[in-house]
Design an enzyme around this catalytic site. Sequence first.
Site, mmCIF file in Angstrom:
data_model
loop_
_atom_site.group_PDB
_atom_site.id
_atom_site.type_symbol
_atom_site.label_atom_id
_atom_site.label_comp_id
_atom_site.label_asym_id
_atom_site.label_seq_id
_atom_site.Cartn_x
_atom_site.Cartn_y
_atom_site.Cartn_z
ATOM 1 N N GLY A 2 -8.475 4.150 7.460
ATOM 2 C CA GLY A 2 -8.127 5.570 7.580
ATOM 3 C C GLY A 2 -6.633 5.801 7.726
ATOM 4 C CG PHE A 3 -5.082 6.759 10.251
ATOM 5 C CD1 PHE A 3 -6.360 6.657 10.790
ATOM 6 C CD2 PHE A 3 -4.579 8.011 9.925
ATOM 7 C CE1 PHE A 3 -7.123 7.802 11.040
ATOM 8 C CE2 PHE A 3 -5.332 9.157 10.164
ATOM 9 C CZ PHE A 3 -6.606 9.055 10.713
ATOM 10 N N GLY A 4 -2.397 3.950 7.945
ATOM 11 C CA GLY A 4 -1.471 2.821 7.896
ATOM 12 C C GLY A 4 -0.852 2.634 9.278
ATOM 13 N N GLY A 5 -0.138 1.530 9.453
ATOM 14 C CA GLY A 5 0.605 1.328 10.697
ATOM 15 C C GLY A 5 -0.219 0.899 11.889
ATOM 16 C CG HIS A 62 -9.175 0.280 -0.190
ATOM 17 N ND1 HIS A 62 -8.555 0.046 1.026
ATOM 18 C CD2 HIS A 62 -10.500 0.266 0.066
ATOM 19 C CE1 HIS A 62 -9.477 -0.128 1.953
ATOM 20 N NE2 HIS A 62 -10.679 0.002 1.402
ATOM 21 C CG ASP A 114 -6.375 -2.990 3.177
ATOM 22 O OD1 ASP A 114 -7.041 -2.151 2.538
ATOM 23 O OD2 ASP A 114 -5.233 -2.744 3.626
ATOM 24 N N GLY A 115 -4.719 -4.502 6.178
ATOM 25 C CA GLY A 115 -4.497 -3.749 7.421
ATOM 26 C C GLY A 115 -3.727 -4.547 8.453
ATOM 27 N N GLY A 116 -2.549 -4.020 8.824
ATOM 28 C CA GLY A 116 -1.795 -4.622 9.928
ATOM 29 C C GLY A 116 -1.101 -5.917 9.590
ATOM 30 C CG MET A 126 -11.083 3.286 2.398
ATOM 31 S SD MET A 126 -9.517 3.177 3.273
ATOM 32 C CE MET A 126 -8.405 3.330 1.873
ATOM 33 C CG ASP A 133 -4.944 2.459 1.108
ATOM 34 O OD1 ASP A 133 -3.883 2.118 1.652
ATOM 35 O OD2 ASP A 133 -5.891 1.669 0.906
ATOM 36 C CG MET A 136 -11.553 -2.833 5.535
ATOM 37 S SD MET A 136 -10.130 -2.446 4.511
ATOM 38 C CE MET A 136 -9.156 -1.435 5.629
ATOM 39 C CG MET A 142 -8.098 7.096 2.763
ATOM 40 S SD MET A 142 -7.101 7.080 4.285
ATOM 41 C CE MET A 142 -6.431 5.425 4.196
ATOM 42 C CB SER A 200 -0.878 0.026 1.256
ATOM 43 O OG SER A 200 -1.305 1.369 1.500
ATOM 44 C CG HIS A 260 -3.832 -1.591 -1.415
ATOM 45 N ND1 HIS A 260 -4.952 -2.331 -1.705
ATOM 46 C CD2 HIS A 260 -4.169 -0.765 -0.380
ATOM 47 C CE1 HIS A 260 -5.933 -1.988 -0.872
ATOM 48 N NE2 HIS A 260 -5.484 -1.045 -0.058
ATOM 49 N N GLY A 320 1.444 -2.221 3.962
ATOM 50 C CA GLY A 320 1.911 -0.842 3.789
ATOM 51 C C GLY A 320 3.133 -0.601 4.653
ATOM 52 C CB SER A 321 3.510 0.250 8.238
ATOM 53 O OG SER A 321 2.610 -0.747 8.691
HETATM 54 C C1 DX5 Z 1 -6.199 1.570 5.747
HETATM 55 C C2 DX5 Z 1 -5.798 1.169 4.334
HETATM 56 C C3 DX5 Z 1 -4.744 0.100 4.312
HETATM 57 C C4 DX5 Z 1 -3.432 0.544 4.972
HETATM 58 C C5 DX5 Z 1 -2.549 -0.650 5.183
HETATM 59 O O1 DX5 Z 1 -7.378 2.305 5.715
HETATM 60 O O2 DX5 Z 1 -6.906 0.709 3.608
HETATM 61 O O3 DX5 Z 1 -4.500 -0.315 2.967
HETATM 62 O O4 DX5 Z 1 -2.773 1.482 4.150
HETATM 63 O O5 DX5 Z 1 -1.395 -0.201 5.867
HETATM 64 P P1 DX5 Z 1 -0.689 -1.177 6.937
HETATM 65 O O6 DX5 Z 1 -0.256 -2.395 6.158
HETATM 66 O O7 DX5 Z 1 0.455 -0.369 7.448
HETATM 67 O O8 DX5 Z 1 -1.731 -1.499 7.964
HETATM 68 ZN ZN ZN Z 2 -6.403 -0.227 1.674
#
Ligand code: DX5
Ligand code: ZN
Length: 218
Positions: free
Chosen positions: A141-144, A65, A174-176, A67, A34, A136, A36, A7, A32, A196-197
Amino acid sequence: MIKIAPSILSADFSRLGEEIRAVEQAGADYIHVDVMDGHFVPNLTIGPLVVEAIGRVATQPLDVHLMISPVDVYIPAFVKAGATILTVHAEATLHLDRTLNQIRESGCKVGLALNPATPLCQLASVLHLLDMVVLMSVNPGFGGQSFIPHALNRIQTVRRMITDRGLNIELEVDGGIKPDNIHAAAQAGANVFVAGSAVFTQPDYAAVIQALRANASA
Ligand code: DX5
Ligand code: ZN
């Protein structure tokens, strides 16, 4: 087939083109992206203009994606921008069947994302319209953020729904996602992993993508 989808939300946006080339050389299967809007989620990122610029650099499919809400009105712009897979949120539209058919008729692959607490029964009436389900494993809303363990049961349930209907649909989580939890997500039935992170905080993108892929396939 295990696919890793870095991401770009966690990438260095001052060098986005370089970052995309780097993760593709490092083995990314999808990019990917994102999107938003600061309304559907409490963060604001990019729109069709930047997706188009990403498309000029990327050689791998763009896993976009959305959002955003409302969403229907923006689908043509993201299709034109070069999305390969266009994923909308079930929670972002009142007329889900119409929204998914709009994407399908545009020629893009159709993705449907469900937030961690959205009932999975929403899939029942639209599963046949999809190319990909996105579950999800963080609140968007956020990475990490940290992986929500409850997502594993949801992955298992959706994988069973897909198998029972004999459908050829990708299941993305998707996420974490990290090297130390991707195996459980793969065992539960996911085959596409957004990271992502986990990727962009590392000095060696190839090493971490290789570790993610190896742990998912183990
Ligand atoms: C969150 C995004 C994810 C996010 C994943 O709303 O949809 O795609 O960027 O980032 P990590 O892998 O760091 O959770
Ligand atoms: Zn995403």
